[in-house]
Design a protein around this motif. Structure first.
Motif, PDB file in Angstrom:
ATOM      1  N   UNK A 128       2.888  -7.596   3.817  1.00 39.02           N
ATOM      2  CA  UNK A 128       2.402  -6.220   3.955  1.00 39.02           C
ATOM      3  C   UNK A 128       2.951  -5.343   2.843  1.00 39.02           C
ATOM      4  N   UNK A 129       4.238  -5.482   2.557  1.00 37.97           N
ATOM      5  CA  UNK A 129       4.860  -4.649   1.526  1.00 37.97           C
ATOM      6  C   UNK A 129       4.399  -5.043   0.125  1.00 37.97           C
ATOM      7  N   UNK A 130       4.118  -6.327  -0.088  1.00 38.16           N
ATOM      8  CA  UNK A 130       3.600  -6.763  -1.388  1.00 38.16           C
ATOM      9  C   UNK A 130       2.230  -6.146  -1.658  1.00 38.16           C
ATOM     10  N   UNK A 131       1.414  -6.000  -0.611  1.00 42.35           N
ATOM     11  CA  UNK A 131       0.101  -5.361  -0.791  1.00 42.35           C
ATOM     12  C   UNK A 131       0.271  -3.910  -1.238  1.00 42.35           C
ATOM     13  N   UNK A 132       1.286  -3.236  -0.705  1.00 42.40           N
ATOM     14  CA  UNK A 132       1.518  -1.850  -1.116  1.00 42.40           C
ATOM     15  C   UNK A 132       1.910  -1.793  -2.593  1.00 42.40           C
ATOM     16  N   UNK A 133       2.736  -2.725  -3.038  1.00 49.42           N
ATOM     17  CA  UNK A 133       3.133  -2.744  -4.455  1.00 49.42           C
ATOM     18  C   UNK A 133       1.932  -3.047  -5.334  1.00 49.42           C
ATOM     19  N   UNK A 186       9.085   2.680   8.120  1.00 53.90           N
ATOM     20  CA  UNK A 186       8.031   2.361   7.168  1.00 53.90           C
ATOM     21  C   UNK A 186       8.650   1.969   5.835  1.00 53.90           C
ATOM     22  N   UNK A 187       7.781   1.563   4.906  1.00 51.41           N
ATOM     23  CA  UNK A 187       8.195   1.263   3.535  1.00 51.41           C
ATOM     24  C   UNK A 187       7.347   2.105   2.590  1.00 51.41           C
ATOM     25  N   UNK A 188       8.001   2.683   1.591  1.00 50.76           N
ATOM     26  CA  UNK A 188       7.336   3.546   0.624  1.00 50.76           C
ATOM     27  C   UNK A 188       7.466   2.948  -0.769  1.00 50.76           C
ATOM     28  N   UNK A 205       0.451 -13.769  14.123  1.00 48.24           N
ATOM     29  CA  UNK A 205       1.647 -12.937  14.084  1.00 48.24           C
ATOM     30  C   UNK A 205       1.393 -11.698  13.235  1.00 48.24           C
ATOM     31  N   UNK A 206       1.730 -10.545  13.768  1.00 51.42           N
ATOM     32  CA  UNK A 206       1.579  -9.269  13.054  1.00 51.42           C
ATOM     33  C   UNK A 206       2.897  -8.500  13.089  1.00 51.42           C
ATOM     34  N   UNK A 207       3.045  -7.573  12.146  1.00 53.01           N
ATOM     35  CA  UNK A 207       4.234  -6.722  12.092  1.00 53.01           C
ATOM     36  C   UNK A 207       3.796  -5.288  11.870  1.00 53.01           C
ATOM     37  N   UNK A 208       4.262  -4.350  12.757  1.00 53.40           N
ATOM     38  CA  UNK A 208       3.965  -2.931  12.635  1.00 53.40           C
ATOM     39  C   UNK A 208       2.501  -2.626  12.946  1.00 53.40           C
ATOM     40  N   UNK A 209       2.072  -1.383  12.800  1.00 53.72           N
ATOM     41  CA  UNK A 209       2.873  -0.238  12.338  1.00 53.72           C
ATOM     42  C   UNK A 209       3.749   0.403  13.414  1.00 53.72           C
TER      43      UNK A 209
END
Length: 695
Positions: free
Chosen positions: A435-440, A291-293, A341-345
């Motif tokens: 996906x990670x940009x949305x978390x930021x 995962x990414x935190x 195309x999807x990535x994870x979880x």
């Protein structure tokens, strides 16, 4: 770094070990000499911990028995929640409140989904038991009958429960009945018992019950795990470990074994603490294997929150404010029913892991994409004895390309000449970054903060590879990659203070309360937290209060520390100053303040014993250039990039893009239009070149 053997042997030796989903990371510091190690996470996990310690000590030429301090971050608790693999737990509660766990709150995660299902509670209804008693906020109205509790204990034993949670109505204010129930159960049963007034002395029945149940659910697993780690450490001659808790501080193992719920975000919290050691105002970005935190550091302080939700389990306990998404190096790429195309979880984990590990994995992952894009070299060592199987990665991405309808060839200026597998890898990279940009954005833009005002501190095994591309997406101009970026959570353990928290719901109207009322309540909390620290004389205590306008349903936490705006010069808490501080915080958060009464709902105390962060330095001077290779950047296509040995780059080096900085535990990618500079502590500072385009 010092090389004199005598200096190293006289310097304090500190050891940090972080267990992740894919790798176990180790950081060992003697003086300003840093040694790191990364080994695959094993089952059972404590074996990997000990393997990593042996490897780091051997590399540093240090006997494990010479280690002076040992700190540990564990995933034992969070894994038990994620996998629903905790103890068989029973709940004892007030008659009529058996179903609090299932009723929950009115809020729904999928408001318009007619088929949405709530997650099953940690305790099924057949293991929830009611006791006839009643307490109010004013006192005990009907005491419990010990004989009735013994009958409940017999029912709990018959249900084969491995732990018990006790949460009675209003026990946060009047715990007399709850304490009596817990005592009788402990006498009658040979299992751990968690009482809500010990776990969470705060109001809100659902959150208090849920957090207490989670503590009981996790305690047997964490207790057994730490017991194995302590025994293994003792065999190596190591001191007993201090354990990282979710609040960003460490505590001795015995304390932690009695409060398992406080360790759910142990690993991510350590990484944020490590990031705070290199930047004062930063978005922290930890991309690991699973995962990414993402979190925030402001003015050098880690942002915390009093509540979080893990695996659909609401928890109310002080934690580092971390947003987690299922996009890591091991995240599996797939296509949905519409062919997108999807990535994870879902993650390939450590075994079999990504296809490129050569351990039998067949599904394409983010790591496989990074290999085909050229970010990870074919000769890279991924920790332990792992080596790359590039052909397996290509085969996995070829299959993904077929499923997604991706073809090679010229599909634009940024994709000219890419074969289907590499084009699919580029797509996986973009989707993972989105996906990670949305978390930021969730910890910045959605909270009224401009990400461009922060540095992006990237770490974890995969974080530095994706960081500059993420900064491009978010308009951020500076990325910091700490020297031990691949093992920063382990390094952060060495920088973590000893921290203990306590809270108590009081429900005081600040207009009617006296300074003595507040001070008396705060003194009680101070006494509690100072009773937990290893050295009370070295501890400082910070005070805070959850406040709200009368009639509101939610609170804001504001500082009420001695010497702060919430205190008088004499040292007594000042209700008027605290109300003004809340009004200012409310206006800053919501854009307005009210001419209304202010309530102090819950008071908080935090005791901290400061730990000096290790000071490491990096030597250099040798030529770090290792040649060039073709690297694919999503926006510019394939280019020749300079490859550097990350560990050989000394202070003052300027690895400008396009470049790849290949390190032992992580790799940093420097795109075109970005410039690099190495600081004395080994941190690589990446900045957008003058005139560089924001994408």
């Amino acid at each position: 770094m010092p090389t004199d053997r005598e200096d190293r042997e006289t310097a304090p030796v500190r050891l940090g070990v972080d267990v992740g989903g894919t790798f176990t990371d180790v950081a060992l510091v003697a003086g300003d000499d840093l040694t790191t190690a990364k080994v695959p996470t094993t089952t059972p996990q404590h074996d990997g911990v000990l393997d990593g310690i042996r490897e780091a000590c051997e590399a540093a030429g240090i006997d494990p028995a010479a280690v002076d301090a040992f700190a540990h971050a564990t995933t034992a608790s969070v894994n038990a929640l994620l996998e629903r693999d905790g103890a068989r737990t029973a709940l004892v509660t007030t008659a009529g409140f058996r179903d609090v766990l299932e009723i929950g709150r009115q809020t729904r995660p999928s408001l318009y989904d007619l088929g949405a299902q709530k997650a099953d509670p940690l305790v099924p209804r057949r293991r929830r038991f009611e006791v006839d008693e009643r307490a109010t906020t004013d006192g005990t109205e009907r005491p419990v009958d010990p004989e009735a509790v013994r009958e409940i204990a017999a029912d709990v034993a018959e249900a084969d429960a491995e732990s018990v949670a006790v949460s009675l109505l209003h026990a946060y204010a009047n715990p007399e009945n709850e304490a009596r129930v817990a005592d009788v159960l402990r006498e009658a049963l040979d299992v751990p018992v968690s009482a809500s007034h010990d776990v969470l002395a705060e109001f809100r029945e659902f959150e208090r019950t849920g957090t207490t149940v989670a503590d009981a659910y996790l305690t047997p697993e964490l207790d057994a795990y730490l017991g194995r780690v302590i025994a293994g450490a003792r065999n190596l001659g190591l001191p007993e470990p201090r354990v990282m808790r979710s609040n960003g501080g460490v505590a001795d193992a015995e304390t932690v074994r009695e409060s398992a719920v406080t360790t759910v975000l142990s690993g991510p919290a350590a990484g944020v603490v490590g990031a705070a050691a290199v930047a004062s105002d930063a978005v922290t970005f930890d991309m690991g294997g699973t995962s990414s935190d993402v979190s925030l550091v402001r003015d050098g302080r880690v942002e915390r929150t009093a509540e979080t939700t893990i695996a659909d389990v609401p928890l109310r306990t002080p934690t580092v404010d971390v947003e987690t998404v299922g996009a890591g190096g091991g995240s599996i790429a797939w296509t949905d029913a519409g062919g997108a195309l999807r990535v994870g979880p879902e993650s390939a984990g450590a075994d079999p892991g990504p296809a490129c590990y050569g351990k039998g994995g067949t599904e394409a992952t983010v790591t496989d994409a990074d290999v085909l894009l050229g970010y990870i070299g074919a000769d890279a060592a991924l920790g332990g004895d792992l080596s790359l199987d590039v052909d397996a990665a290509r085969d996995a991405l070829d299959r993904l390309a077929d499923a997604a309808g991706i073809v090679g060839g010229d599909d634009g200026p940024d994709g000219a000449g890419l074969d289907a597998a590499t084009a699919a890898a580029r797509g996986v990279f973009r989707v993972a970054n989105a996906t990670m940009a949305r978390a930021i954005r969730s910890v910045t833009v959605e909270r009224g903060r401009d990400p461009r005002a922060f540095d992006l501190v990237a770490f974890g095994g995969a974080g530095p590879m994706h960081a500059a591309a993420l900064a491009d997406r978010l308009g951020m101009d500076r990325v910091l990659v700490p020297g031990p970026a691949g093992v920063l959570s382990a390094y952060g353990l060495l920088a973590a203070d000893e921290t203990h928290d306590a809270a108590r719901t009081v429900r005081l109207s600040l207009a009617d309360a006296s300074a003595g009322d507040l001070e008396s309540a705060f003194e009680e909390l101070t006494e509690r937290v100072l009773g937990d620290v290893s050295d009370p004389d070295a501890a400082s205590v910070e005070r805070a209060a959850d406040c709200r306008y009368a009639g509101q349903s939610f609170e804001l936490t504001v500082d009420a520390g001695i010497g702060g705006d919430g205190s008088t010069e004499s040292g007594s808490a000042d209700p008027e100053a605290l109300a003004e501080r809340f009004a200012a915080a409310h206006e800053r958060t919501y854009g307005y303040r009210l001419d209304a009464a202010v309530e102090a709902v819950t008071l908080r105390g935090t005791a901290t014993v400061d730990v000096e962060a290790p000071s490491v330095s990096r030597s250099g001077g040798a030529d770090a250039t290792r040649g060039t290779r073709e690297v694919v950047f999503p926006e510019t296509g394939a280019v020749d990039a300079t490859v550097y040995d990350r560990d050989a780059l000394g202070p003052g080096a300027t690895p400008d893009g396009p470049a790849v900085l290949a390190g032992t535990e992580s790799t940093t990618v420097v795109p075109p239009d970005w410039r690099g500079r190495v600081r004395r502590d080994g941190t690589v500072v990446l900045e957008r070149a003058a005139g560089g385009e924001r994408r």
